[in-house]
Design a protein around this motif. Structure first.
Motif, PDB file in Angstrom:
ATOM      1  N   ASN A 363       0.819  -1.207   0.000  1.00 43.47           N
ATOM      2  CA  ASN A 363       0.000   0.000   0.000  1.00 43.47           C
ATOM      3  C   ASN A 363       0.856   1.261   0.000  1.00 43.47           C
ATOM      4  O   ASN A 363       0.563   2.234  -0.701  1.00 43.47           O
ATOM      5  N   SER A 364       1.911   1.262   0.809  1.00 45.35           N
ATOM      6  CA  SER A 364       2.757   2.460   0.908  1.00 45.35           C
ATOM      7  C   SER A 364       3.405   2.787  -0.426  1.00 45.35           C
ATOM      8  O   SER A 364       3.555   3.965  -0.788  1.00 45.35           O
ATOM      9  N   PRO A 396      -5.821   4.495   2.325  1.00 42.90           N
ATOM     10  CA  PRO A 396      -4.902   5.448   1.695  1.00 42.90           C
ATOM     11  C   PRO A 396      -4.908   5.411   0.173  1.00 42.90           C
ATOM     12  O   PRO A 396      -4.807   6.463  -0.480  1.00 42.90           O
ATOM     13  N   VAL A 397      -5.003   4.219  -0.413  1.00 36.62           N
ATOM     14  CA  VAL A 397      -4.975   4.118  -1.873  1.00 36.62           C
ATOM     15  C   VAL A 397      -6.225   4.773  -2.471  1.00 36.62           C
ATOM     16  O   VAL A 397      -6.149   5.539  -3.434  1.00 36.62           O
ATOM     17  N   GLU A 398      -7.397   4.476  -1.889  1.00 27.32           N
ATOM     18  CA  GLU A 398      -8.629   5.059  -2.413  1.00 27.32           C
ATOM     19  C   GLU A 398      -8.620   6.571  -2.245  1.00 27.32           C
ATOM     20  O   GLU A 398      -9.099   7.316  -3.116  1.00 27.32           O
ATOM     21  N   LEU A 399      -8.085   7.076  -1.125  1.00 23.95           N
ATOM     22  CA  LEU A 399      -8.012   8.520  -0.921  1.00 23.95           C
ATOM     23  C   LEU A 399      -7.043   9.167  -1.907  1.00 23.95           C
ATOM     24  O   LEU A 399      -7.290  10.268  -2.408  1.00 23.95           O
ATOM     25  N   ALA A 400      -5.934   8.491  -2.191  1.00 24.74           N
ATOM     26  CA  ALA A 400      -4.996   9.024  -3.181  1.00 24.74           C
ATOM     27  C   ALA A 400      -5.649   9.096  -4.553  1.00 24.74           C
ATOM     28  O   ALA A 400      -5.436  10.058  -5.311  1.00 24.74           O
ATOM     29  N   PHE A 401      -6.459   8.097  -4.889  1.00 29.68           N
ATOM     30  CA  PHE A 401      -7.170   8.138  -6.167  1.00 29.68           C
ATOM     31  C   PHE A 401      -8.225   9.239  -6.187  1.00 29.68           C
ATOM     32  O   PHE A 401      -8.529   9.789  -7.248  1.00 29.68           O
ATOM     33  N   LEU A 402      -8.798   9.565  -5.027  1.00 29.63           N
ATOM     34  CA  LEU A 402      -9.730  10.695  -4.988  1.00 29.63           C
ATOM     35  C   LEU A 402      -9.007  11.979  -5.406  1.00 29.63           C
ATOM     36  O   LEU A 402      -9.543  12.782  -6.184  1.00 29.63           O
TER      37      LEU A 402
END
Length: 1022
Positions: A363-364, A396-402
């Motif tokens: 994830n990181s 974190p991944v979904e928020l980064a894609f947002l």
């Protein structure tokens, strides 16, 4: 099934609540509601924490979202044409501020960031002890602390273990596809009337668009990504030609007016010359992976080079050059092409294999790659990586894609390969386009039995196999081999003395599909018939011996024939049955909705695309025969098709938003089909349907949304974003689908559409068992105009507690704009909890009915609480064992701190096989914690941790009370009347709770269940 919407205020603002009533909001598609409660996994939201690597998300917008809304952040100028410009002074200063804040926060617990994110996410990764993670989770300004888990590419390896598939030399024409030889032909991209022709042909299809592929890297010498050496300035007459700057960066003007600024990182077997006018970037992200899994395997280059094959396959599927000839194992498969052959490719290698054998994508590292891709100003991201059924849209991944979508980047994500089970889908966020996998170009072979019967299946055979003896694998088992092992053709399970010269029938499962044919070859078998013992996908793998993969029914017929004395069969090329196999059918492996991350109020997947037996580029180091091409199956293959289609869309409409492009793909999709060729409109399998590029560029109307609407959706989903924006019911998020996971009688949802083509549009909608009204039902639109409308959905005869599906259609003069609808009619909308007082009394309860008639009421309990006292030192956990007896219909665990200034957390474990398995948790900033749930009978352990003791103290005392509500035989008298309760659809009705004979000094818990519904009203007394 997640908890109902329950805002999580205080610390851990972005964590979906695992406190409160953990009850199922809705069941799987087309089945009755299962028993209540399957709580969200602890450790993702409220603990427990353990030593390890974490990604920490902080308050404060990252660069991609900084809009000057607070005094602490600038209003950053967007790059021309959209995106962010990280080179501007204000952005650089803001990034330095974020970096310092992150370091300061980490320092408060004695930690140091190992990775820092500033563009797509404001956060960092760090190695933390359990105590440090716990302390950070309660630190002001920290929104989430999540474990750095591994995800994996959503396709099988070339061994066929999970999803790999291969294709034969001769393929039967797909239904309605003429003589389609590639998926590009099948999709209508090629030819004089194809989509490419309107974009300047193959040379213009994707020109000026940069696609980022986050995957296992790329084989740079592959002919499908060949390019010219980079010059030091744009080529004369080519405004979109990339070039290398004096500092070594790769720059490329884009057709949206912006500029891509990439990096060509060198390393093992990758030098600067491997970046070209086609491959404009190469970056690697392995810090998190190696920290958690040790050094890389010797076969894993520390560079963007791909030795796995998956990344090369996804990249060439999306943007591979046209006219590249493919050969596999010496057989010529003709010319291949990507969907957007003129688009540029930026490689972000995020998935690795360790010397230990562990493989995956941390994830990181994924967040770091998304951070970089947004900063580089790409146009489209392909994400063929998954982590199982979605449990959270705010990881974190979904928020980064947002943030990526906020910056104007279209993200195509794979739905997952865990089908055909319901609620298995990954990537539930509405700002992504989630893609299911379907058949397209068929790769088939035929098993012809000695009695003349023929059965068609998936096959990659390049030469026919003449009539040969046919035998069940169990009939040719090796001496001493278990029958179950021989049935699966496990390694060493077959006897060469018996299998030599035979076609062997093997069952799927247990080992890789190609490993089965390897065992048949080892034992001297000349061919294999692979059979699905239960319904599943058919995959045409590159096998060691000629093979045909059959479905369950055909496989049983072949098995029955193989049991006969002297049984024979032959394997023929293509489909010789005379009955064409209909396409496109959803792949059996493709993950399904409904997804309960958002209580079923967001419909996923969004669309389906080719994902079964897709022939594309591959790494020769991963190929059985050292080839540059291989066929694979999986939603990993369907996602890059949509990635390429988005690149084509942005070629024609460079200023369209990601959600406008998504809407165009969804509303112009065509029907999937079933095995009989009839339309198969299952939105939980295929979303809006199978992509139709021939219609997508002129959709007529689009449903658009952006960052503000996404934040409102998160607030409406029970997530405190810290922004103060108004919450909106997720069902009202402006998207090209409608889903209501909790419809009690009637619901009205709101949408708005923007016209891309002027005209009159007439709206109609239909859901079996519902009365559906669209208002206004006529829209008079001019291009660019936006209008709102409502859809009122009222249940008439639809079965309660089961999903009902249908569609909404706007019809123009020459446009049809269709949206899927999915509704879950509840029996009743009732209060989650009612509090009563006194040893006896009565109290009215008002509910809203989902039916007209008589509603059965079942009062369960009352159960007296059982209390115990305890104490936990700061940062330590004290455990108490609790028994949940047979007949329990509801359990509650309350922890009340002795000192109101303390902060306690609670984790509930189930004791299984001597192990304590976390099943629920509660970790608010309050002194007290509570979990209410339905549990299987058995032994449980309640763990209480002192997150923070009262000032001046090192521990906190508490009282633990548990309630086990029985179906019958509770304390005192507890009734709900009248029973049954007369009700009318969508109207309020009132019943009376009565209780007596209780001990006023005790606390009690009960519940009222309604008809078929498994979601009760909890009743507390005292």
């Amino acid at each position: 099934r997640p908890p109902p919407r329950c805002p999580r205020r205080g610390r851990r603002l972005l964590a979906i609540a695992t406190t409160g009533l953990l009850l199922a909001a809705a069941p799987a598609a087309a089945v009755a509601a299962p028993p209540v409660v399957e709580p969200a996994a602890p450790g993702t939201a409220a603990g427990p924490y353990s030593d390890g690597r974490y990604v920490v998300v902080l308050a404060g917008d990252p660069v991609a979202k900084a809009d000057g809304s607070t005094a602490a952040e600038p209003k950053l100028k967007s790059a021309p044409g959209g995106g962010v410009d990280v080179t501007q002074r204000a952005a650089q200063d803001y990034r330095r501020t974020l970096l310092k804040t992150q370091e300061d926060v980490a320092r408060t617990v004695g930690a140091r960031p190992t990775q820092q994110y500033t563009v797509a996410l404001n956060g960092f990764a760090a190695q933390l002890t359990a105590a440090q993670a716990q302390e950070l989770a309660g630190t002001p300004g920290v929104l989430a602390v999540t474990k750095d888990v591994l995800r994996h590419p959503t396709a099988g390896s070339a061994t066929g273990a999970t999803g790999a598939a291969a294709q034969p030399a001769a393929a039967a024409p797909a239904t309605g596809s003429g003589t389609a030889a590639t998926t590009a032909d099948y999709l209508g991209l090629t030819g004089p009337d194809g989509v490419w022709s309107g974009l300047g042909g193959a040379a213009g299809a994707g020109r000026g668009v940069v696609v980022a592929d986050l995957d296992t890297g790329l084989w740079p010498e592959h002919p499908s990504v060949a390019g010219r050496p980079l010059g030091t300035a744009p080529a004369a007459g080519d405004e979109f030609s990339p070039y290398r700057t004096a500092s070594g960066q790769v720059r490329m003007a884009k057709n949206d007016g912006g500029t891509f600024t990439g990096t060509c990182e060198t390393g093992d077997d990758w030098d600067a010359a491997d970046c070209t006018t086609k491959v404009v970037g190469a970056r690697v992200f392995s810090t998190g992976f190696t920290a958690g899994n040790g050094p890389l395997a010797e076969t894993e280059p520390a560079s963007a080079r791909d030795t796995d094959g998956h990344g090369t396959h996804t990249a060439t599927t999306a943007v591979g050059l046209s006219g590249v000839r493919a050969t596999v194992d010496g057989a010529d498969f003709g010319e291949t092409t990507g969907v957007a052959p003129a688009a540029a490719l930026a490689v972000y290698k995020v998935c690795w294999t360790a010397a230990s054998g562990d493989a995956g994508c941390a994830n990181s590292d994924l967040v770091a790659a998304i951070d970089a891709a947004v900063a580089d100003n790409v146009d489209v991201i392909n994400f063929s990586i998954g982590g199982g059924a979605a449990t959270d849209v705010v990881d974190p991944v979904e928020l980064a894609f947002l943030s990526a979508a906020s910056a104007g980047i279209f993200v195509s994500a794979s739905a997952g390969n865990s089908g055909p089970g319901a609620s298995t889908l990954d990537h539930a966020s509405p700002w992504l386009t989630t893609v299911g996998a379907a058949t397209s170009v068929l790769r088939e072979g035929t098993v012809r039995l000695g009695d003349g019967r023929r059965f068609v299946g998936a096959s990659f055979n390049v030469t026919p196999l003449p009539r040969s003896p046919l035998a069940l694998s169990t009939a040719v088992a090796a001496p001493g081999a278990k029958a179950a092992d021989a049935q699966l053709c496990l390694a060493g399970s077959l006897d060469p003395a018996k299998a030599a010269g035979r076609i062997v029938v093997c069952d799927r499962g247990g080992n890789g599909r190609v490993e089965k044919s390897a065992e048949v070859e080892r034992a001297g078998g000349v061919g294999m018939v692979l059979v699905n013992p239960t319904e599943n996908s058919l995959d045409a793998d590159q096998h060691h011996v000629p093979t045909v993969h059959l479905d369950t029914a055909a496989g049983e017929a072949v098995k029955a024939h193989a049991r006969k004395k002297g049984a024979t069969a032959s394997l023929e090329l293509g489909n010789t049955t005379g009955r064409a196999t209909p396409t496109p059918q959803i792949g059996g492996f493709s993950s399904r909705g409904p997804t309960f991350v958002n209580d079923g109020d967001v419909l996923k997947p969004d669309v389906a695309a080719p994902g079964v037996s897709v022939l594309a580029g591959y790494s020769p180091e991963a190929s059985i025969s050292g080839d540059l091409f291989a066929p694979l199956s999986g939603t990993s293959m369907s996602a890059p098709h949509v990635t390429g289609l988005a690149a084509l869309h942005l070629t024609a409409h460079p200023q369209w938003s990601p959600m406008a492009v998504k809407s165009a793909l969804m509303t112009t999709a065509r029907d999937l089909v079933g095995a009989d060729g009839a339309p198969a409109r299952d939105p939980f399998a295929g979303g809006a349907g199978f992509v139709d590029p021939t219609r997508m560029l002129e959709p007529g109307l689009v449903y658009d949304s952006g960052p503000l609407e996404w934040l409102q959706y998160l607030e409406g989903s029970g997530v405190d974003t810290g922004t103060g924006v108004e919450a909106v019911d997720p069902s009202d998020l402006n998207q090209p689908s409608i889903a209501v996971g909790d419809l009690a009688g009637t619901r009205t949802v709101t949408r708005s559409v923007t016209a891309t083509t002027s005209g009159l549009y007439y709206g109609t909608a239909s859901v079996p068992g519902f009365d559906v009204k669209v208002s206004p039902s006529l829209l008079v639109m001019t291009a660019g105009q936006t209008k709102r409308f409502t859809v009122t959905l009222t249940r008439t005869s639809a079965p309660l507690e089961r999903w009902a599906t249908g569609s909404l259609t706007w019809k123009g003069a020459d446009r049809t704009v269709r949206s899927p609808i999915a509704l879950f009619p509840e029996t009743v909308a009732a209060p989650g909890e009612v509090a009563l007082t006194g040893a006896s009394g009565s109290q009215d309860v008002t509910v809203t009915a989902g039916l007209t008639g008589r509603l059965d009421l079942t009062a369960a309990g009352l159960a007296a609480g059982r209390s115990a006292t305890g104490s936990a030192a700061t940062g330590k956990e004290t455990k108490t064992r609790v028994e949940v007896p047979q007949g329990t219909v509801l359990s509650r665990f309350d922890v009340v701190a002795d000192d109101r200034a303390a902060d306690l957390d609670m984790v509930l474990y189930r004791v299984q096989g001597g192990q304590e398995v976390p099943v629920a948790s509660s970790g608010t900033a309050a002194a007290d914690e509570r979990v209410t749930t339905l549990l299987e009978p058995g032994t449980y352990v309640v763990g209480v941790t002192t997150f923070a003791a009262a000032p001046g103290k090192t521990s906190a005392g508490y009282r633990l009370t548990d309630f086990q509500v029985p179906a019958t035989g509770g304390a005192g008298s507890f009734t709900a009347s009248p029973d049954p309760l007369p009700v009318r659809l969508a109207r309020e009705a009132t019943y009376t709770l009565s209780w007596k004979g209780l001990d006023p000094a005790k606390q009690y818990l009960g519940a009222v269940f309604y008809g078929q519904s498994r979601i009760p009203t909890v009743v507390s007394v005292g």
